[in-house]
Scaffold this active site. Structure first.
Site, PDB file in Angstrom:
ATOM      1  N   ASP A  45       0.870  -1.161   0.000  1.00  0.00           N
ATOM      2  CA  ASP A  45       0.000   0.000   0.000  1.00  0.00           C
ATOM      3  C   ASP A  45       0.918   1.224   0.000  1.00  0.00           C
ATOM      4  O   ASP A  45       2.141   1.104   0.179  1.00  0.00           O
ATOM      5  CB  ASP A  45      -0.897  -0.044   1.235  1.00  0.00           C
ATOM      6  N   ASP A  47      -0.058   4.929   1.482  1.00  0.00           N
ATOM      7  CA  ASP A  47      -0.177   5.766   2.670  1.00  0.00           C
ATOM      8  C   ASP A  47       0.023   4.959   3.942  1.00  0.00           C
ATOM      9  O   ASP A  47      -0.602   3.913   4.149  1.00  0.00           O
ATOM     10  CB  ASP A  47      -1.554   6.443   2.700  1.00  0.00           C
ATOM     11  N   SER A 150     -17.722  13.242   7.075  1.00  0.00           N
ATOM     12  CA  SER A 150     -16.942  14.170   6.264  1.00  0.00           C
ATOM     13  C   SER A 150     -15.481  13.785   6.151  1.00  0.00           C
ATOM     14  O   SER A 150     -14.777  14.319   5.289  1.00  0.00           O
ATOM     15  CB  SER A 150     -17.069  15.580   6.849  1.00  0.00           C
ATOM     16  N   ASP A 153     -15.019  12.406   2.794  1.00  0.00           N
ATOM     17  CA  ASP A 153     -15.077  13.432   1.754  1.00  0.00           C
ATOM     18  C   ASP A 153     -13.772  14.211   1.635  1.00  0.00           C
ATOM     19  O   ASP A 153     -13.450  14.709   0.556  1.00  0.00           O
ATOM     20  CB  ASP A 153     -16.227  14.402   2.034  1.00  0.00           C
ATOM     21  N   HIS A 155     -10.951  12.966   1.632  1.00  0.00           N
ATOM     22  CA  HIS A 155     -10.157  12.193   0.672  1.00  0.00           C
ATOM     23  C   HIS A 155     -10.783  12.236  -0.724  1.00  0.00           C
ATOM     24  O   HIS A 155     -10.112  12.520  -1.712  1.00  0.00           O
ATOM     25  CB  HIS A 155     -10.050  10.738   1.142  1.00  0.00           C
ATOM     26  N   ILE A 156     -12.068  11.927  -0.797  1.00  0.00           N
ATOM     27  CA  ILE A 156     -12.732  11.804  -2.099  1.00  0.00           C
ATOM     28  C   ILE A 156     -12.700  13.113  -2.871  1.00  0.00           C
ATOM     29  O   ILE A 156     -12.494  13.138  -4.085  1.00  0.00           O
ATOM     30  CB  ILE A 156     -14.185  11.322  -1.907  1.00  0.00           C
ATOM     31  N   ASP A 286      -1.459  -0.890   6.034  1.00  0.00           N
ATOM     32  CA  ASP A 286      -1.676  -0.431   7.412  1.00  0.00           C
ATOM     33  C   ASP A 286      -3.106  -0.643   7.874  1.00  0.00           C
ATOM     34  O   ASP A 286      -3.375  -0.586   9.076  1.00  0.00           O
ATOM     35  CB  ASP A 286      -1.338   1.057   7.530  1.00  0.00           C
TER      36      ASP A 286
END
Length: 448
Positions: A45, A47, A150, A153, A155-156, A286
């Site tokens: 991955d 992050d 939120s 959101d 991230h998105i 993670d």
């Protein structure tokens, strides 16, 4: 009773010997036997696996989510006065969105009383028991805890990604070990791939900062915006190639090529195109559920969990104060177990005093880690729900990928044999034999 005190003192004298066998914070710990000599392909991955972030990131996410609540969900503007507190919560907590309660739950779905919070205020145990008709939370009820909030959101909508790209030195913790780990694997002829939910430009800028402009030369396959965990289960979404300008191409993908970046796709197509199947693949992430669970349960990959909190918790566990506290706490538990059969007033008075002291020491133990919620891995007496999932879905776990540098790539990880409860001699057996014998009842009466 002087003899009892003497023998307890003997037990506490074991602390120096424990101090000479401290845990290594940079070690790799194993739940399931695994030899690196069997691993041909390493996946990662992005992050909090290849890259770690500074303390500024959580403040950024918190403030951005707070603004979204106010601006898009009509929350009162007064919530702006509440700043992010990095020392309040820990990972692995559960949030009951219907009751607005944050809590710690153990491996058996029991709430750890004293760790239920409404905002920054602890909820009294009696109120918690009344709300949940006890302290047990059924699985179906836990599944309904979480709502669409939120944080997602942030991230998105790309708010977090844009902020980090604009000031990467502020948010990304530079570590030479990331490149060293990847180079070690590549030099030993291992295949390396990346599957991340983050977007292409964000990953590219971060990896150039961490590894160098040639970072893609180290990877055989790079997949961005994978939408894990759906990536591991949805067979319909095709791979799309991302060109050097970040434009998505619509040509059908027949091969995943080194040096290229691909978007979306699914694991079934990935396996078809690469042939990388089964236990020769080791994937690191993670997030226990989004990164590792499906790979273990459905696809037979080996898995490694990155748990940054592990290093700090081990350092606390290595302190003399912690070891002394835990030694005495275990001793008290054994004394209570053995002496509960005595019902005379003097014995019961002593037992009540021990119970009170045991409760105080449990709270002290919690405060070693986090004054609200304690350790990430344990409640007062049981493993946490987080640790239960970690034990089930991760073959190995460590604080960071840099721990791999301490091991040869032919090293075999052997899990410690954990005795089952019926395999262990009871505390009362240990206390009644050898150098630590429980005295007779008449001796107990003299403890005062």
């Amino acid at each position: 009773m002087k003899k009892l005190k003497y023998e307890i003192a003997e037990l506490l004298d074991l602390v120096p010997s424990i101090m000479s066998n401290l845990l290594n914070p940079d070690a790799i710990f194993t739940n399931n036997e695994m030899s690196l000599s069997d691993i041909e392909i390493y996946g990662f991955d992005y992050d909090y696996t290849l890259v770690f972030y500074s303390k500024h990131l959580h403040t950024l996410i918190y403030n951005a989510a707070r603004d979204l609540l106010i601006n898009e969900h009509r929350y009162p503007a007064e919530i702006r006065k509440y700043d992010y507190d990095p020392n309040f919560a820990i990972r692995g907590l559960h949030y009951d969105v219907h009751r607005a309660l944050l809590m710690k739950i153990d491996a058996f779905h029991y709430i750890q009383l004293g760790t239920v919070y409404r905002g920054f205020s602890v909820v009294p145990d009696e109120e918690v028991i009344a709300m949940y008709d006890g302290s047990h939370v059924p699985l179906e009820q836990m599944s309904d805890f979480y709502g669409k909030d939120s944080i997602r959101d942030v991230h998105i909508k790309g708010i977090m990604y844009r902020a980090i790209e604009a000031d990467i030195e502020k948010y990304v913790c530079y570590a030479e070990q990331t490149r060293a780990v990847l180079r070690k694997l590549a030099d030993h002829g291992k295949k390396i791939f990346l599957i991340t939910n983050s977007p292409s430009s964000f990953v590219d800028k971060g990896m150039k900062f961490l590894v160098g402009k040639d970072w893609r030369d180290l990877f055989d396959v790079v997949i961005v915006q994978a939408d894990k965990p759906n990536f591991f289960n949805d067979k319909r979404r095709p791979f799309r190639k991302v060109n050097e300008r970040g434009v998505l191409l619509w040509d059908k993908i027949h091969k995943l090529q080194k040096g290229q970046i691909y978007k979306q796709g699914n694991l079934y197509e990935f396996l078809k195109l690469t042939g990388w199947r089964g236990s020769k693949v080791l994937y690191f992430g993670d997030h226990i559920y989004s990164d590792l669970a499906d790979l273990t349960l459905k696809h037979g990959w080996r898995t490694g969990a990155i748990i940054p909190e592990l290093r700090s918790e081990i350092k606390i566990m290595n302190t003399e104060q912690y070891i002394q506290t835990m030694t005495w706490l275990q001793t008290l538990t054994g004394l209570l177990e053995h002496m509960q059969i005595y019902q005379d007033p003097d014995s019961q008075m002593i037992l009540q005093e021990w119970k009170k002291e045991r409760k105080e020491m449990r709270e002290m133990t919690r405060n070693f880690f986090n004054s609200q919620f304690g350790s990430l891995f344990r409640t007062d007496q049981n493993p946490t729900y987080f640790l239960r999932r970690l034990s089930r879905f991760a073959d190995i776990y460590m604080a960071s990928l840099s721990c791999l540098l301490n091991y040869d790539l032919n090293y075999t990880f052997y899990p410690r044999r954990t005795p089952l409860q019926h395999e262990l001699p009871t505390w009362s057996d240990q206390l009644c034999s050898g150098a630590f014998r429980i005295p007779l009842l008449q001796e107990m009466a003299q403890i005062k």
